[in-house]
Motif scaffolding. Structure first.
Motif, PDB file in Angstrom:
ATOM      1  N   ASP A  30     101.157  18.120 128.848  1.00 55.21           N
ATOM      2  CA  ASP A  30     101.011  16.699 129.178  1.00 55.21           C
ATOM      3  C   ASP A  30     101.977  16.394 130.317  1.00 55.21           C
ATOM      4  O   ASP A  30     103.183  16.551 130.167  1.00 55.21           O
ATOM      5  CB  ASP A  30     101.356  15.876 127.935  1.00 55.21           C
ATOM      6  CG  ASP A  30     101.078  14.397 128.089  1.00 55.21           C
ATOM      7  OD1 ASP A  30     101.380  13.844 129.173  1.00 55.21           O
ATOM      8  OD2 ASP A  30     100.599  13.783 127.128  1.00 55.21           O
ATOM      9  N   VAL A  31     101.451  15.973 131.466  1.00 53.55           N
ATOM     10  CA  VAL A  31     102.299  15.735 132.643  1.00 53.55           C
ATOM     11  C   VAL A  31     102.575  14.246 132.882  1.00 53.55           C
ATOM     12  O   VAL A  31     102.998  13.854 133.963  1.00 53.55           O
ATOM     13  CB  VAL A  31     101.733  16.421 133.914  1.00 53.55           C
ATOM     14  CG1 VAL A  31     101.747  17.931 133.746  1.00 53.55           C
ATOM     15  CG2 VAL A  31     100.338  15.928 134.251  1.00 53.55           C
ATOM     16  N   GLU A  73      96.737  30.775 128.381  1.00 55.48           N
ATOM     17  CA  GLU A  73      95.842  29.699 128.828  1.00 55.48           C
ATOM     18  C   GLU A  73      96.544  28.360 128.656  1.00 55.48           C
ATOM     19  O   GLU A  73      97.105  28.072 127.602  1.00 55.48           O
ATOM     20  CB  GLU A  73      94.561  29.732 128.008  1.00 55.48           C
ATOM     21  CG  GLU A  73      93.573  28.690 128.437  1.00 55.48           C
ATOM     22  CD  GLU A  73      92.284  28.740 127.658  1.00 55.48           C
ATOM     23  OE1 GLU A  73      91.337  28.067 128.103  1.00 55.48           O
ATOM     24  OE2 GLU A  73      92.211  29.417 126.623  1.00 55.48           O
ATOM     25  N   ILE A  74      96.524  27.561 129.708  1.00 57.46           N
ATOM     26  CA  ILE A  74      97.166  26.247 129.701  1.00 57.46           C
ATOM     27  C   ILE A  74      96.135  25.183 130.061  1.00 57.46           C
ATOM     28  O   ILE A  74      95.424  25.318 131.055  1.00 57.46           O
ATOM     29  CB  ILE A  74      98.321  26.183 130.726  1.00 57.46           C
ATOM     30  CG1 ILE A  74      99.394  27.223 130.403  1.00 57.46           C
ATOM     31  CG2 ILE A  74      98.921  24.777 130.776  1.00 57.46           C
ATOM     32  CD1 ILE A  74     100.508  27.295 131.430  1.00 57.46           C
ATOM     33  N   ILE A  75      96.065  24.134 129.246  1.00 56.33           N
ATOM     34  CA  ILE A  75      95.250  22.973 129.580  1.00 56.33           C
ATOM     35  C   ILE A  75      96.210  21.852 129.961  1.00 56.33           C
ATOM     36  O   ILE A  75      97.106  21.498 129.190  1.00 56.33           O
ATOM     37  CB  ILE A  75      94.343  22.542 128.410  1.00 56.33           C
ATOM     38  CG1 ILE A  75      93.316  23.635 128.109  1.00 56.33           C
ATOM     39  CG2 ILE A  75      93.638  21.212 128.735  1.00 56.33           C
ATOM     40  CD1 ILE A  75      92.430  23.362 126.910  1.00 56.33           C
ATOM     41  N   VAL A  76      96.028  21.325 131.164  1.00 54.14           N
ATOM     42  CA  VAL A  76      96.893  20.280 131.701  1.00 54.14           C
ATOM     43  C   VAL A  76      96.158  18.946 131.620  1.00 54.14           C
ATOM     44  O   VAL A  76      94.979  18.863 131.950  1.00 54.14           O
ATOM     45  CB  VAL A  76      97.261  20.575 133.177  1.00 54.14           C
ATOM     46  CG1 VAL A  76      98.246  19.543 133.702  1.00 54.14           C
ATOM     47  CG2 VAL A  76      97.818  21.986 133.331  1.00 54.14           C
ATOM     48  N   TYR A  77      96.879  17.911 131.181  1.00 58.28           N
ATOM     49  CA  TYR A  77      96.247  16.591 131.127  1.00 58.28           C
ATOM     50  C   TYR A  77      97.258  15.488 131.408  1.00 58.28           C
ATOM     51  O   TYR A  77      98.463  15.690 131.360  1.00 58.28           O
ATOM     52  CB  TYR A  77      95.549  16.362 129.780  1.00 58.28           C
ATOM     53  CG  TYR A  77      96.477  16.155 128.607  1.00 58.28           C
ATOM     54  CD1 TYR A  77      96.834  14.876 128.201  1.00 58.28           C
ATOM     55  CD2 TYR A  77      96.988  17.231 127.899  1.00 58.28           C
ATOM     56  CE1 TYR A  77      97.679  14.673 127.128  1.00 58.28           C
ATOM     57  CE2 TYR A  77      97.828  17.048 126.819  1.00 58.28           C
ATOM     58  CZ  TYR A  77      98.172  15.770 126.440  1.00 58.28           C
ATOM     59  OH  TYR A  77      99.018  15.575 125.373  1.00 58.28           O
ATOM     60  N   ARG A  86      96.962  17.837 140.337  1.00 58.20           N
ATOM     61  CA  ARG A  86      98.105  18.244 141.153  1.00 58.20           C
ATOM     62  C   ARG A  86      98.997  19.216 140.371  1.00 58.20           C
ATOM     63  O   ARG A  86      99.459  20.224 140.898  1.00 58.20           O
ATOM     64  CB  ARG A  86      98.904  17.013 141.591  1.00 58.20           C
ATOM     65  CG  ARG A  86     100.045  17.366 142.501  1.00 58.20           C
ATOM     66  CD  ARG A  86     100.665  16.105 143.130  1.00 58.20           C
ATOM     67  NE  ARG A  86     102.051  16.379 143.416  1.00 58.20           N
ATOM     68  CZ  ARG A  86     103.076  15.690 142.986  1.00 58.20           C
ATOM     69  NH1 ARG A  86     102.888  14.630 142.236  1.00 58.20           N
ATOM     70  NH2 ARG A  86     104.292  16.026 143.297  1.00 58.20           N
ATOM     71  N   ALA A  87      99.235  18.911 139.099  1.00 55.67           N
ATOM     72  CA  ALA A  87     100.045  19.789 138.252  1.00 55.67           C
ATOM     73  C   ALA A  87      99.370  21.153 138.085  1.00 55.67           C
ATOM     74  O   ALA A  87     100.037  22.192 138.145  1.00 55.67           O
ATOM     75  CB  ALA A  87     100.269  19.142 136.889  1.00 55.67           C
ATOM     76  N   SER A  88      98.059  21.156 137.912  1.00 54.58           N
ATOM     77  CA  SER A  88      97.312  22.416 137.789  1.00 54.58           C
ATOM     78  C   SER A  88      97.466  23.249 139.053  1.00 54.58           C
ATOM     79  O   SER A  88      97.683  24.469 138.991  1.00 54.58           O
ATOM     80  CB  SER A  88      95.836  22.136 137.522  1.00 54.58           C
ATOM     81  OG  SER A  88      95.672  21.449 136.302  1.00 54.58           O
ATOM     82  N   TYR A  89      97.383  22.605 140.189  1.00 49.80           N
ATOM     83  CA  TYR A  89      97.553  23.278 141.480  1.00 49.80           C
ATOM     84  C   TYR A  89      98.957  23.879 141.590  1.00 49.80           C
ATOM     85  O   TYR A  89      99.123  25.031 141.996  1.00 49.80           O
ATOM     86  CB  TYR A  89      97.279  22.277 142.608  1.00 49.80           C
ATOM     87  CG  TYR A  89      97.427  22.866 143.985  1.00 49.80           C
ATOM     88  CD1 TYR A  89      96.418  23.651 144.538  1.00 49.80           C
ATOM     89  CD2 TYR A  89      98.580  22.655 144.733  1.00 49.80           C
ATOM     90  CE1 TYR A  89      96.563  24.202 145.798  1.00 49.80           C
ATOM     91  CE2 TYR A  89      98.729  23.200 145.997  1.00 49.80           C
ATOM     92  CZ  TYR A  89      97.714  23.976 146.526  1.00 49.80           C
ATOM     93  OH  TYR A  89      97.865  24.527 147.770  1.00 49.80           O
ATOM     94  N   ILE A  90      99.975  23.111 141.211  1.00 50.55           N
ATOM     95  CA  ILE A  90     101.362  23.596 141.264  1.00 50.55           C
ATOM     96  C   ILE A  90     101.530  24.818 140.365  1.00 50.55           C
ATOM     97  O   ILE A  90     102.166  25.812 140.756  1.00 50.55           O
ATOM     98  CB  ILE A  90     102.348  22.477 140.854  1.00 50.55           C
ATOM     99  CG1 ILE A  90     102.382  21.390 141.941  1.00 50.55           C
ATOM    100  CG2 ILE A  90     103.752  23.032 140.609  1.00 50.55           C
ATOM    101  CD1 ILE A  90     103.087  20.098 141.519  1.00 50.55           C
ATOM    102  N   LEU A  91     100.967  24.762 139.177  1.00 51.69           N
ATOM    103  CA  LEU A  91     101.059  25.913 138.265  1.00 51.69           C
ATOM    104  C   LEU A  91     100.416  27.149 138.892  1.00 51.69           C
ATOM    105  O   LEU A  91     101.003  28.242 138.873  1.00 51.69           O
ATOM    106  CB  LEU A  91     100.410  25.590 136.914  1.00 51.69           C
ATOM    107  CG  LEU A  91     101.142  24.578 136.041  1.00 51.69           C
ATOM    108  CD1 LEU A  91     100.287  24.211 134.837  1.00 51.69           C
ATOM    109  CD2 LEU A  91     102.490  25.115 135.589  1.00 51.69           C
TER     110      LEU A  91
END
Length: 117
Positions: A30-31, A73-77, A86-91
């Motif tokens: 969670d970002v 596996e990471i799910i970003v939300y 943006r957070a997914s891109y950074i990861l």
């Protein structure tokens, strides 16, 4: 790394609870801000059970905290899917291999079975 080489998957909020139940080892990131995550900011959208909170504003500086999850596996939300892509891109830029963004965020999630209010 060229931007075009970074691709992350997307999952719909309507699919998330079922997906988590079938994949219990998935990491939920969670970002949103700490206040949003803890339900102290409006609108109170809840959060996914067992989620880790690392606000997008701190992600790059504290990315080492997630190092143990690089191969998982990471799910970003977030709340409305403005911060999570943006957070997914950074990861992905930092070597995380299996990143999925939850489209639309918590604001459009209707299934409460995997949420903490």
């Amino acid at each position: 790394m060229k931007k075009s080489t970074i691709n992350f998957k997307t999952i719909e909020p309507s699919e998330i609870c079922n997906y988590i139940s079938r994949n219990p080892k998935v990491i939920l990131l969670d970002v949103r801000t700490k206040d949003e995550f803890e339900g102290r900011a409006e609108p109170r959208l809840g959060r996914l059970k067992n989620a880790i909170n690392l606000p997008i504003q701190e992600l790059e500086a504290k990315i080492a905290l997630l190092a143990a999850y690089k191969e998982k596996e990471i799910i970003v939300y977030c709340s409305r899917s403005h911060r999570s892509p943006r957070a997914s891109y950074i990861l992905m830029q930092n070597g995380f291999k299996k990143v999925t963004n939850m489209a639309g965020g918590m604001s459009v999630m209707r299934d409460n079975s995997c949420k903490v209010q």
